[in-house]
Design a protein around this motif. Structure first.
Motif, PDB file in Angstrom:
ATOM      1  N   SER A 574     127.341  92.232  49.706  1.00 51.03           N
ATOM      2  CA  SER A 574     128.481  92.748  49.127  1.00 51.03           C
ATOM      3  C   SER A 574     128.250  93.643  47.760  1.00 51.03           C
ATOM      4  CB  SER A 574     129.663  91.600  48.814  1.00 51.03           C
ATOM      5  OG  SER A 574     128.945  90.886  47.782  1.00 51.03           O
ATOM      6  N   GLY A 575     127.247  93.960  47.484  1.00 49.15           N
ATOM      7  CA  GLY A 575     127.112  94.884  46.133  1.00 49.15           C
ATOM      8  C   GLY A 575     127.525  94.044  44.930  1.00 49.15           C
ATOM      9  N   GLN A 576     127.536  92.666  44.856  1.00 49.41           N
ATOM     10  CA  GLN A 576     127.947  92.140  43.610  1.00 49.41           C
ATOM     11  C   GLN A 576     126.745  91.969  42.778  1.00 49.41           C
ATOM     12  OE1 GLN A 576     130.440  88.558  44.079  1.00 49.41           O
ATOM     13  NE2 GLN A 576     129.594  87.673  42.069  1.00 49.41           N
ATOM     14  N   ILE A 577     125.342  91.768  43.307  1.00 47.05           N
ATOM     15  CA  ILE A 577     124.383  91.464  42.415  1.00 47.05           C
ATOM     16  C   ILE A 577     123.519  92.698  42.780  1.00 47.05           C
ATOM     17  CG2 ILE A 577     124.514  89.050  41.993  1.00 47.05           C
ATOM     18  CD1 ILE A 577     122.113  88.648  43.646  1.00 47.05           C
ATOM     19  N   THR A 578     122.547  93.266  42.045  1.00 47.12           N
ATOM     20  CA  THR A 578     122.104  94.521  42.114  1.00 47.12           C
ATOM     21  C   THR A 578     120.285  94.206  42.335  1.00 47.12           C
ATOM     22  OG1 THR A 578     121.596  94.895  39.796  1.00 47.12           O
ATOM     23  CG2 THR A 578     123.688  95.857  41.212  1.00 47.12           C
ATOM     24  N   SER A 579     119.883  93.201  41.677  1.00 47.11           N
ATOM     25  CA  SER A 579     118.358  93.066  41.887  1.00 47.11           C
ATOM     26  C   SER A 579     118.164  91.770  41.221  1.00 47.11           C
ATOM     27  CB  SER A 579     117.635  94.115  40.876  1.00 47.11           C
ATOM     28  OG  SER A 579     117.971  93.850  39.603  1.00 47.11           O
ATOM     29  N   ILE A 580     116.929  91.304  41.793  1.00 44.72           N
ATOM     30  CA  ILE A 580     116.141  89.993  41.357  1.00 44.72           C
ATOM     31  C   ILE A 580     114.976  90.267  40.899  1.00 44.72           C
ATOM     32  CG2 ILE A 580     115.545  87.676  42.249  1.00 44.72           C
ATOM     33  CD1 ILE A 580     118.414  87.909  42.839  1.00 44.72           C
ATOM     34  N   SER A 581     114.327  89.383  39.920  1.00 43.90           N
ATOM     35  CA  SER A 581     113.096  89.848  39.257  1.00 43.90           C
ATOM     36  C   SER A 581     112.090  89.761  40.234  1.00 43.90           C
ATOM     37  CB  SER A 581     113.005  88.742  38.158  1.00 43.90           C
ATOM     38  OG  SER A 581     111.680  88.818  37.568  1.00 43.90           O
ATOM     39  N   GLU A 582     110.951  90.684  39.894  1.00 45.15           N
ATOM     40  CA  GLU A 582     109.873  90.516  40.664  1.00 45.15           C
ATOM     41  C   GLU A 582     109.092  89.290  40.552  1.00 45.15           C
ATOM     42  OE1 GLU A 582     109.459  95.572  40.660  1.00 45.15           O
ATOM     43  OE2 GLU A 582     107.807  94.372  40.091  1.00 45.15           O
ATOM     44  N   GLN A 583     109.395  88.615  39.487  1.00 49.45           N
ATOM     45  CA  GLN A 583     108.559  87.423  39.367  1.00 49.45           C
ATOM     46  C   GLN A 583     109.222  86.060  40.118  1.00 49.45           C
ATOM     47  OE1 GLN A 583     106.083  87.139  37.252  1.00 49.45           O
ATOM     48  NE2 GLN A 583     106.570  89.352  36.372  1.00 49.45           N
ATOM     49  N   ILE A 584     110.187  86.329  41.016  1.00 49.43           N
ATOM     50  CA  ILE A 584     110.591  85.629  41.945  1.00 49.43           C
ATOM     51  C   ILE A 584     110.093  85.812  43.464  1.00 49.43           C
ATOM     52  CG2 ILE A 584     112.873  84.604  43.051  1.00 49.43           C
ATOM     53  CD1 ILE A 584     112.533  83.881  40.091  1.00 49.43           C
ATOM     54  N   ASP A 585     109.807  84.750  44.126  1.00 48.01           N
ATOM     55  CA  ASP A 585     109.218  84.885  45.355  1.00 48.01           C
ATOM     56  C   ASP A 585     110.353  85.441  46.218  1.00 48.01           C
ATOM     57  OD1 ASP A 585     108.848  83.510  48.338  1.00 48.01           O
ATOM     58  OD2 ASP A 585     106.984  84.146  47.378  1.00 48.01           O
ATOM     59  N   ASP A 586     109.868  86.273  47.212  1.00 52.23           N
ATOM     60  CA  ASP A 586     110.928  86.914  48.198  1.00 52.23           C
ATOM     61  C   ASP A 586     111.499  86.135  49.134  1.00 52.23           C
ATOM     62  OD1 ASP A 586     108.912  89.758  49.002  1.00 52.23           O
ATOM     63  OD2 ASP A 586     109.792  89.009  47.016  1.00 52.23           O
ATOM     64  N   SER A 587     111.026  84.893  49.538  1.00 54.21           N
ATOM     65  CA  SER A 587     111.595  83.885  50.314  1.00 54.21           C
ATOM     66  C   SER A 587     112.040  82.886  49.498  1.00 54.21           C
ATOM     67  CB  SER A 587     110.790  83.212  51.191  1.00 54.21           C
ATOM     68  OG  SER A 587     109.596  82.954  50.680  1.00 54.21           O
ATOM     69  N   PHE A 588     112.250  82.959  47.895  1.00 54.94           N
ATOM     70  CA  PHE A 588     112.698  81.625  47.299  1.00 54.94           C
ATOM     71  C   PHE A 588     111.674  80.336  47.729  1.00 54.94           C
ATOM     72  CE2 PHE A 588     115.816  84.093  45.770  1.00 54.94           C
ATOM     73  CZ  PHE A 588     116.276  84.655  46.606  1.00 54.94           C
ATOM     74  N   ALA A 589     110.394  80.539  47.674  1.00 50.84           N
ATOM     75  CA  ALA A 589     109.660  79.547  48.264  1.00 50.84           C
ATOM     76  C   ALA A 589     109.529  78.423  47.051  1.00 50.84           C
ATOM     77  CB  ALA A 589     108.071  79.959  48.408  1.00 50.84           C
ATOM     78  N   TYR A 590     109.754  78.600  45.724  1.00 55.95           N
ATOM     79  CA  TYR A 590     109.687  77.827  44.810  1.00 55.95           C
ATOM     80  C   TYR A 590     111.141  76.919  44.859  1.00 55.95           C
ATOM     81  CZ  TYR A 590     105.791  80.084  42.674  1.00 55.95           C
ATOM     82  OH  TYR A 590     104.661  80.587  42.578  1.00 55.95           O
ATOM     83  N   ASN A 591     112.096  77.168  45.556  1.00 57.54           N
ATOM     84  CA  ASN A 591     113.303  76.493  45.603  1.00 57.54           C
ATOM     85  C   ASN A 591     113.080  75.319  46.412  1.00 57.54           C
ATOM     86  OD1 ASN A 591     114.533  78.963  44.811  1.00 57.54           O
ATOM     87  ND2 ASN A 591     116.409  77.782  44.680  1.00 57.54           N
ATOM     88  N   ASN A 592     113.075  73.974  45.607  1.00 59.02           N
ATOM     89  CA  ASN A 592     112.663  72.712  46.269  1.00 59.02           C
ATOM     90  C   ASN A 592     113.815  71.883  46.596  1.00 59.02           C
ATOM     91  OD1 ASN A 592     113.594  71.963  43.601  1.00 59.02           O
ATOM     92  ND2 ASN A 592     111.340  71.862  43.073  1.00 59.02           N
ATOM     93  N   GLY A 593     115.302  72.346  46.226  1.00 57.39           N
ATOM     94  CA  GLY A 593     116.257  71.482  46.584  1.00 57.39           C
ATOM     95  C   GLY A 593     116.347  69.965  45.884  1.00 57.39           C
TER      96      GLY A 593
END
Lengths: 828, 212
Positions: A574-593
């Motif tokens: 939707s264009g609401q956010i423009t970028s995510i840090s390069e320090q963050i994994d592309d697949s959000f692998a660190y997100n553990n719920g």
């Protein structure tokens, strides 16, 4: 000479002609050009039934034309088409021109089937197509007719408005240069609005400002598709978004500011600016049809989502009526869907109904009494509380300004035009002359920060819209010198009472003097009569807080990989956010719920805010953008939250009061003017707890980074962004909205949106943050966010200045907000 | 002798003429290449996330133009800069020379020495990668440059590309907006003019907090 027989023959001929001629002429098409419902029997709408350059289309939707609320899409629309032919165009294609004052735009709007189609040509110079057998052609002519009619009317109203603003001599927001500027502020600079009559959007229609187009889709789930273009009220609604877009950008276009970025109404999935935009668009439908119901055919017939615009509509739930306490009021009805009144739902289209209902009520109050009598008749209410509804004349209980319908519509739109022109102004002058003089900046802080004020810091909400609307009411209709109501002014008490019935008397003054840092308190700011505020409730900001009840969470953490993937995808698309840090994994692998905040994650934080008052709160906004709460790299503790303690690293307050660099000084330029304010800069909301040998202190993230020995290029924003190195709020995900909090309730309790015990949120309820993978587990952060709500008293009114509005620069600081400190410890 | 002198003179003239012609043709070729590059950047380009590891980019096909509903005569960009005829003999282009970019900020135009980034001819490729980085495979995006500009962002003066972006989710939902893109990194700096969908069904994305 056989005269007798000749005479006889001639008489016979004359007799026959006398019989035949009337029959022939009755077959010729009339050229009234007026909308006229079919009086039974179908209109074939074949080519031969119209004159050159003529055709037929619906001015209103087929349900209204037919009177059949069970109309089926399998039925031929020809049966209900307006029988009179209408002039379409004498151009080769469906391209229309428009005029404003002495200016003409030859290519003002056009219609095609969709974005990639070519232009439709007339058949034998005629634009009559059968809706059933030549559907695509018919839809285009239909859309073109509606666009042409509405654009003409819009420009007529705007001219009327311009004449009022220039002729009556008050501080108008409608710029004098409206007709003179090369940037065409009364239309699009590129000159062309495009309509796509069948753009393959399923269950959708939309306005796309980037391509300046209106797309009309269809509902294809039914056996014969229902095309949105066959419901003109939907076309009028979408065009309403286009005209609103033009309106809100009018002043800086008139000033020929060389900017690319447009102002807009609405930023996130749900916010009040978007709600007002939807309400305005519904009202634009009334503006054309003079009917107080929208989309009976396109939305009502098969998906049960049509919307009323007045309380005596039969769709409304019991208890909603035109009486003084039966109105669709704010914030009570922000989540009300008349099609399903027992299920609250947070959506801009539902909350927008408050705006459309008020605008219609206001329009009605402008009418002469006899007009109200004839159109609105009676309503039923149990005023004497005897258990029986009696009939009351709507006209008798209303104020009457005495205008004709046309003038009442134009006057209502005039106030809308004024309001949007001021509130969207990127010149920051707001009203009066356009200039580059900082002394003239009365709205949106200044040109450099105007967009940030409009989009985030001081966005349009129900309060600001109707305060500004009311200011222009006061300067025109409410001005004794103008005598616009049959030689008199519209009674101000009557107006305030009407506004109050809708819960919209949300301001204490009309703020005519604007919000300039130097002059914002020194001009006129007429006070509202407090006794007129009966239904509207203004609440102290300290009534808003985090839920501190036992067994309650102060916030909900969204850190599941699937949820975050979906959320970020939605926000990027939707264009609401423009970028995510390069320090963050592309697949959000660190997100553990694990419901905790862990290194390397992107998390969503939904604050569990609680309304501790006895009245509902509306339009709750949480801001997590950088703001003025640090001095000399240390957190101030005199902002109302008494945090942190002096011994915990708070900034030194010993500087002179009101001097730059001190905690009691708020930046005048949003921290962006290093020349005039070398000691002022904004700070991110999150700072860090740091323990050294002596004590535990709260420090900024860069200091902590240095202590932990993390190199600058490992920061979330790289070496250019050190103050949010470790925890960074994602730009575009830095504000959250909640439509309403009931008394003594949280948002989830208000919306009852949990069937499993766990609430669910939309992206607009959540603040999104990046967590640096390099953060040592056990590190504690405090994020000092700011919150406010629309019917807040001390979020807007300065008791030190006779309840005048806070000045614009003060919104960089703490005073207009309730501070919410959200603390968390990063867990591995 | 005279004949030999004439011959030498003729050969010398021919040589100089050849060098001149060659230089001119080469210069013109560079101009055309720059112009073609600029024209190519001003046309729609597709970025197709084929898989999590692969993004393909190519000029937008006719079918994609139809699928994305790209207007054949789209002149949605309001600025007149793109319509100005470029100077025939200019040695550089707006991409490379910030002085040729329109200044879209408030206040005085910055000096070239104050510009904090440099033009990267691969900015569009970087943009495509950045845009699709977190999106699912089979997400398509098409990008077209409207203009180049100079802005002030977070205290820095930056060369940016003003672009139109359209996206299509794997489910076929369409999105669009305008954006400023950093001419060096291809990162989006800000967006505006986002599509206003009516969405007649209650299909908003719902997020569930994690349980602990």
């Amino acid at each position: 000479m056989r005269t007798d027989s000749k005479l006889k023959l001639n008489w016979e001929k004359a007799y026959l002609l006398g019989l035949i001629l009337p029959l022939l002429t009755s077959c010729l098409p009339s050229q009234s050009g007026q909308s006229k419902k079919s009086s039974g029997g179908s209109v074939s709408n074949a080519t031969y039934t119209v004159n050159p350059n003529y055709g037929r289309y619906f001015f209103d939707n087929p349900i209204i034309n037919s009177g059949n609320y069970n109309l089926s899409t399998s039925e031929s629309l020809s049966l209900h088409l307006d029988s009179d032919q209408k002039f379409i165009t004498n151009n080769q294609f469906l391209i229309g021109s428009c005029n404003f004052g002495s200016q003409q735009i030859s290519k003002c709007f056009e219609v095609k089937e969709d974005e990639s189609s070519g232009y439709l040509s007339a058949t034998e110079n005629r634009w009559a197509f059968n809706p059933s057998t030549q559907t695509e052609e018919f839809l285009q002519v239909q859309t073109f007719g509606n666009m042409r009619d509405m654009t003409e009317r819009f420009h007529n109203s705007l001219e009327w408005s311009y004449d009022i603003s220039q002729g009556y001599g008050y501080n108008s927001a409608i710029p004098y240069e409206l007709t003179l500027s090369d940037d065409i502020p009364f239309w699009y600079k590129s000159g062309l609005l495009k309509g796509y009559a069948d753009c393959d959007a399923e269950n959708n229609a939309y306005y796309d400002p980037s391509s300046k187009s209106v797309c009309l889709g269809s509902i294809t789930a039914i056996s014969t598709a229902l095309y949105m273009a066959t419901d003109p009220t939907i076309t009028y609604h979408e065009l309403g978004h286009a005209y609103t877009h033009i309106n809100i950008n009018m002043r800086h276009r008139a000033h020929e500011m060389d900017i690319d970025v447009d102002s807009s109404l609405g930023q996130v999935f749900y916010d009040e600016a978007g709600s007002i935009g939807e309400g305005l668009s519904d009202f634009y439908s009334f503006y054309m049809t003079e009917r107080t119901h929208f989309a009976e055919w396109g939305l009502g017939r098969y998906i049960g989502q049509s919307r009323p615009m007045t309380e005596d509509d039969s769709l409304h739930a019991p208890g909603i009526n035109l009486g003084s306490s039966g109105r669709l009021s704010y914030p009570e009805f922000v989540n009300y869907d008349p099609n399903e009144p027992n299920v609250p739902y947070e959506d801009v289209h539902y909350s927008g109904q408050i705006a459309s209902h008020f605008l219609h009520a206001f329009y009605t109050s402008l009418l002469a009494k006899n007009l109200v009598d004839s159109d609105y008749g009676v309503y039923y209410a149990d005023k004497d509380e005897d258990g029986t509804n009696e009939a009351y004349s709507y006209a008798d209980s209303l104020y009457h300004c005495g205008m004709t319908k046309e003038n009442a519509k134009n006057m209502t739109m005039h106030l809308v035009f004024e309001t949007l022109a001021e509130l969207g102004d990127q010149t920051a002058t707001g009203f009066g002359d356009l200039s580059n003089d900082p002394n003239d900046y009365k709205v949106n802080l200044d040109p450099e920060n105007a967009l940030e004020w409009i989009n985030l810091v001081k966005p349009i909400n129900y309060r600001s819209f109707f305060q500004t609307f009311s200011k222009y009411f006061l300067q025109t209709l409410g001005n004794n010198a103008f005598g616009m109501c049959n030689g008199l002014a519209y009674d101000r008490d009557e107006y305030e009472l009407l506004l109050d019935r809708y819960g919209l008397l949300l301001f204490r003054t009309y703020n005519q003097d604007g919000n300039n840092m130097n002059s914002g308190h020194s001009g006129t700011h007429t006070s509202v009569t407090n006794t007129n505020r009966v239904n509207t409730v203004l609440i102290d900001k300290n009534m808003l807080k985090l839920d501190e009840r036992a067994d309650s969470a102060s916030a909900f953490v969204i850190d599941g990989q699937a949820d975050i993937l979906s959320a970020i995808e939605s926000l990027i698309l939707s264009g609401q956010i423009t970028s995510i840090s390069e320090q963050i994994d592309d697949s959000f692998a660190y997100n553990n719920g694990n419901a905790q905040i862990s290194p390397g994650e992107v998390v969503g934080i939904a604050l569990n805010l609680y309304n501790n008052s006895n009245s509902p709160m509306g339009g709750i906004q949480v801001l997590a953008n950088d703001w003025d709460h640090f001095k000399d790299k240390k957190p101030c503790n005199n902002l109302g939250d008494n945090f942190p303690l002096d011994s915990e690293g708070a900034a030194n307050l010993s500087s002179d009061e009101g001097v730059q660099g001190g905690c009691d000084y708020v930046t005048r330029y949003n921290g962006k003017d290093s020349f005039n304010e070398p000691d002022e800069e904004l700070a991110p909301v999150c700072f860090v707890e740091y323990s050294d040998a002596d004590a535990t202190k709260w420090v900024n993230q860069n200091l902590y980074r240095q202590e932990m020995g993390l190199s600058a290029n490992k920061c979330l924003g790289g070496s250019d962004s050190l103050n949010d190195c470790l925890v960074r709020v994602i730009k575009g995900g830095d504000q959250a909205y909640f439509s309403k909090l009931n008394p003594k309730s949280t948002w989830t309790e208000t919306l009852k949106n949990t069937t499993t015990g766990t609430p669910t949120f939309t992206t607009s309820n959540v603040i999104f943050m990046e967590i640096n993978p390099s953060i040592p587990p056990g590190t504690t952060f405090n994020c000092r966010m700011r919150a406010r709500f629309t019917n807040c008293d001390d979020c807007y009114h300065d008791e030190d200045n006779a309840q005048d509005d806070y000045l614009d620069y003060e919104f960089s600081g703490a005073k207009p907000f309730k501070l919410i400190n959200f603390q968390f410890t990063v867990i591995d | 002798m005279k004949k030999q002198l004439k011959l030498i003179f003729l050969c010398t003239c021919l040589l100089f003429l050849s060098i001149g012609a060659f230089s001119y043709l080469r210069w013109q070729g560079n101009q055309e290449m720059a112009m073609n590059h600029r024209e190519a950047e001003n046309k729609w380009k597709t970025f197709n996330k084929v898989s999590n590891k692969e993004i393909k980019s190519y000029p937008t096909t006719e079918k994609e133009r139809k699928d994305f509903k790209l207007d054949e005569d789209d002149h949605s960009h309001d600025s007149h800069e793109s319509k100005k005829r470029s100077v025939a003999s200019q040695k550089t282009t707006p991409e490379k020379d910030p002085n040729l970019r329109p200044w879209k900020g408030i206040g005085a135009r910055p000096l070239s020495s104050e510009i904090d980034n440099e033009y990267n001819p691969e900015w569009k490729e970087e943009l495509g990668k950045n845009l699709l980085r977190f999106l699912r495979p089979k997400t398509l995006s098409v990008i077209k440059r409207e203009n180049s500009a100079l802005i002030k962002h977070k205290g820095k003066y930056l060369m940016v590309e003003h672009v139109a972006i359209k996206l299509q989710s794997p489910e076929g939902q369409h999105y669009g907006y305008n954006a400023y893109v950093d001419s060096a990194s291809g990162k989006i700096i800000r967006t505006w003019n986002r599509t206003i969908h009516e969405k007649f069904s209650r299909s908003a994305l719902r997020l569930s907090p994690s349980r602990n």
